[in-house]
Design an enzyme around this catalytic site. Structure first.
Site, PDB file in Angstrom:
ATOM      1  N   HIS A 130       0.843  -0.907  -0.059  1.00 50.86           N
ATOM      2  CA  HIS A 130       0.084  -0.120   0.073  1.00 50.86           C
ATOM      3  C   HIS A 130       0.825   1.119   0.060  1.00 50.86           C
ATOM      4  CE1 HIS A 130      -2.661   2.886   1.260  1.00 50.86           C
ATOM      5  NE2 HIS A 130      -3.618   2.406   0.789  1.00 50.86           N
ATOM      6  N   PRO A 131       0.715   2.398  -0.692  1.00 52.20           N
ATOM      7  CA  PRO A 131       1.480   3.353  -1.004  1.00 52.20           C
ATOM      8  C   PRO A 131       1.655   4.246   0.445  1.00 52.20           C
ATOM      9  CG  PRO A 131      -0.117   3.551  -2.622  1.00 52.20           C
ATOM     10  CD  PRO A 131      -0.609   2.537  -1.753  1.00 52.20           C
ATOM     11  N   ASN A 132       0.567   4.107   1.320  1.00 57.37           N
ATOM     12  CA  ASN A 132       0.840   4.962   2.266  1.00 57.37           C
ATOM     13  C   ASN A 132       1.186   3.781   3.559  1.00 57.37           C
ATOM     14  OD1 ASN A 132      -1.613   6.331   0.743  1.00 57.37           O
ATOM     15  ND2 ASN A 132      -0.676   7.772   2.059  1.00 57.37           N
ATOM     16  N   ASP A 133       0.389   2.772   3.530  1.00 55.49           N
ATOM     17  CA  ASP A 133       0.737   1.908   4.893  1.00 55.49           C
ATOM     18  C   ASP A 133       1.867   1.273   4.900  1.00 55.49           C
ATOM     19  OD1 ASP A 133      -1.819   2.641   5.734  1.00 55.49           O
ATOM     20  OD2 ASP A 133      -2.866   0.850   4.829  1.00 55.49           O
ATOM     21  N   SER A 140       6.623  11.171   6.682  1.00 58.32           N
ATOM     22  CA  SER A 140       5.763  12.266   6.338  1.00 58.32           C
ATOM     23  C   SER A 140       6.415  12.619   5.128  1.00 58.32           C
ATOM     24  CB  SER A 140       5.308  13.139   7.297  1.00 58.32           C
ATOM     25  OG  SER A 140       4.653  14.227   6.949  1.00 58.32           O
ATOM     26  N   HIS A 189      40.326  50.843 -11.743  1.00 59.80           N
ATOM     27  CA  HIS A 189      39.469  51.701 -12.289  1.00 59.80           C
ATOM     28  C   HIS A 189      39.243  51.807 -13.877  1.00 59.80           C
ATOM     29  CE1 HIS A 189      38.616  53.776  -8.353  1.00 59.80           C
ATOM     30  NE2 HIS A 189      40.083  53.498  -8.320  1.00 59.80           N
ATOM     31  N   SER A 319      29.188  36.851 -36.227  1.00 56.63           N
ATOM     32  CA  SER A 319      28.260  37.638 -36.451  1.00 56.63           C
ATOM     33  C   SER A 319      27.818  37.263 -38.086  1.00 56.63           C
ATOM     34  CB  SER A 319      28.963  39.141 -36.835  1.00 56.63           C
ATOM     35  OG  SER A 319      28.250  40.042 -37.746  1.00 56.63           O
ATOM     36  N   SER A 320      26.361  37.544 -38.160  1.00 55.43           N
ATOM     37  CA  SER A 320      25.728  37.250 -39.345  1.00 55.43           C
ATOM     38  C   SER A 320      26.199  38.190 -40.484  1.00 55.43           C
ATOM     39  CB  SER A 320      24.219  37.039 -39.125  1.00 55.43           C
ATOM     40  OG  SER A 320      23.687  38.398 -38.715  1.00 55.43           O
ATOM     41  N   VAL A 326      34.752  37.271 -34.486  1.00 53.58           N
ATOM     42  CA  VAL A 326      34.637  36.269 -33.295  1.00 53.58           C
ATOM     43  C   VAL A 326      34.366  36.756 -32.174  1.00 53.58           C
ATOM     44  CG1 VAL A 326      35.877  34.308 -32.495  1.00 53.58           C
ATOM     45  CG2 VAL A 326      36.114  34.650 -34.917  1.00 53.58           C
ATOM     46  N   ASN A 327      33.417  36.295 -31.326  1.00 49.95           N
ATOM     47  CA  ASN A 327      33.237  36.768 -30.057  1.00 49.95           C
ATOM     48  C   ASN A 327      33.487  35.818 -29.024  1.00 49.95           C
ATOM     49  OD1 ASN A 327      31.831  39.213 -31.700  1.00 49.95           O
ATOM     50  ND2 ASN A 327      30.162  37.801 -31.747  1.00 49.95           N
TER      51      ASN A 327
END
Length: 465
Positions: A130-133, A140, A189, A319-320, A326-327
């Site tokens: 039984h899933p619970n018992d 819990s 900076h 880039s397109s 190149v990034n």
């Protein structure tokens, strides 16, 4: 072909469940009631709940509240789930009850139905389990679900994130050794400052990561105490004596991590400060990684119109419209991951503060965001290491040109001729577009030999020996 259904019962009455589904009535109700978004409960969390179910069966049998045959049925079912045989049987949304009850019952029902199938019983018959018992005995959702979050978080950090972080630290360590004699212009900076070596610059990145690793490791200590055995609110109602300590020992054995039974279960069931703390350490790692990749893309910017002191690997067109561009895409991907982690941390912080009395009802959100953060950071560290950091090379010509033209080398003359005269040399060199040596000679403050002896970039880095 129309889907066929079986009828299952729970305390709310009857409901239709797909014939082939191993879940039961409560899972089916959750699918209907919480059809929200596309985020499913992470399987890593499901596996941790299954670990708890297996450990609980062993302890319940040992303490005489579960027979040996049913214990073995539970263990066999848990073994199948843990081996990935039934991942599709856990379809519930993260956006459900704040306790995670439906997911706990999803696991209970699937274990029950696997046992029914293996024993020739009808799905949904709750025979022999039984899933619970039986599956949920001495438990819990209120102690199982937070314990599962803790277990999954610890395992994912130890098995995935920390190993990737260690490899990233090791990669930087190799770069430090290789770059330790390359003298370059420092910058504060975003303006020219006194020199340092490229190795020294990289050592700052490495130390940030080491500090994050140490903080993460330390935060795990708060996750080892488990609330299991506290049952509904921490009192241990319906759990046999010693269950809490025994199940913590079982989980410690199966995970090979030092989990223990929490001394005060009320605290870690009503609030999840330890999980919030761990999330904050993930955020701090993200803060460090964000800073590091920002440094890398600044130092590599160009390649001709910027600093260009580092060459990053070229992995794909950038880039397109601009041919040949190149990034720093790995930097950008990592920066986005880090931004996401910071946002997820804010959500976990709010969720952690949202508990009321004996219950925090934001558990699924906390679980999802923690595990998502660990996964994102682990894979981003791996990607940036393999596809970027291992392949970084210094642009020695750019580095040397920047160093030779830096006005801040004059700082080494300050103890000899004073701050005001040193400032005049820098101003003169800048205004007349001449070198510091030429400006010093023009102003008559030092001869060339003394200038060369004192203004020594290598000695300014502290790397003479």
């Amino acid at each position: 072909m129309a889907q066929s259904f079986r009828i299952e019962n729970d305390s709310m009455g009857t409901i239709k469940v797909p014939d082939q589904a191993l879940w039961g009535a409560q899972t089916q109700r959750s699918l209907i009631n919480f059809a929200i978004g596309h985020n499913k409960m992470p399987m890593k969390l499901i596996y941790s709940i299954v670990q708890i179910k297996a450990s609980a069966a062993i302890v319940n049998c040992r303490l005489g509240v579960l027979d040996k045959q049913r214990k073995n049925f539970i263990l066999n079912a848990c073994n199948e789930i843990s081996n990935g045989m039934h991942d599709e049987q856990f379809p519930l949304s993260v956006w459900q009850t704040g306790s995670g009850t439906q997911t706990n019952m999803n696991v209970n029902e699937v274990i029950s139905n696997i046992a029914s199938h293996l024993n020739g019983n009808k799905l949904g018959s709750h025979e022999p389990l039984h899933p619970n018992d039986h599956v949920n005995r001495s438990q819990s959702t209120n102690d199982v679900f937070p314990a599962a979050i803790q277990i999954a978080t610890v395992q994912e950090i130890l098995e995935n994130l920390l190993p990737e972080l260690d490899q990233l630290i090791e990669t930087f360590d190799k770069k430090i050794i290789k770059w330790n004699r390359i003298i370059k212009t420092g910058r504060t900076h975003l303006q020219d400052a006194v020199p340092l070596t490229l190795g020294q610059e990289a050592s700052a990145w490495k130390e940030q990561l080491i500090a994050s690793r140490n903080r993460l490791n330390k935060s795990l200590n708060e996750l080892y105490p488990l609330p299991l055995g506290g049952t509904a609110i921490g009192t241990g109602l319906n759990a046999p004596a010693k269950f809490d300590k025994e199940i913590a020992l079982e989980i410690a054995k199966s995970t090979r991590s030092p989990f223990v039974s929490a001394q005060n279960k009320f605290a870690i069931m009503a609030s999840h400060d330890a999980l919030v703390h761990t999330m904050s350490q993930l955020k701090l790692l993200a803060v460090s990684l964000f800073k590091i990749v920002n440094d890398l893309r600044l130092l590599s910017c160009g390649p001709r119109g910027g600093l260009g002191e580092l060459r990053l690997p070229e992995n794909e067109p950038g880039s397109s419209i601009m041919p040949g561009k190149v990034n720093p895409t790995q930097c950008e991907a990592m920066a986005m991951v880090c931004t996401q982690i910071m946002a997820l941390d804010s959500a976990v912080t709010m969720a952690g503060s949202g508990g009321h009395l004996q219950m925090n009802s934001y558990k699924p959100l906390i679980a999802f965001n923690l595990l998502e953060s660990i996964d994102l950071l682990s894979s981003a560290c791996k990607s940036s290491r393999i596809l970027m950091i291992e392949g970084i090379e210094p642009n020695l010509e750019k580095i040397q040109n920047s160093l030779q033209n830096s006005l801040m080398l004059i700082t080494s003359l300050t103890p000899i001729i004073g701050y005001e005269k040193a400032s005049k040399i820098a101003q003169c060199a800048h205004e007349k577009d001449i070198t510091l040596k030429e400006a010093t000679k023009l102003l008559g403050y030092l001869n060339e030999d003394d200038f060369d002896r004192i203004v020594n970039p290598q000695s300014m880095t502290g790397m003479e020996n």
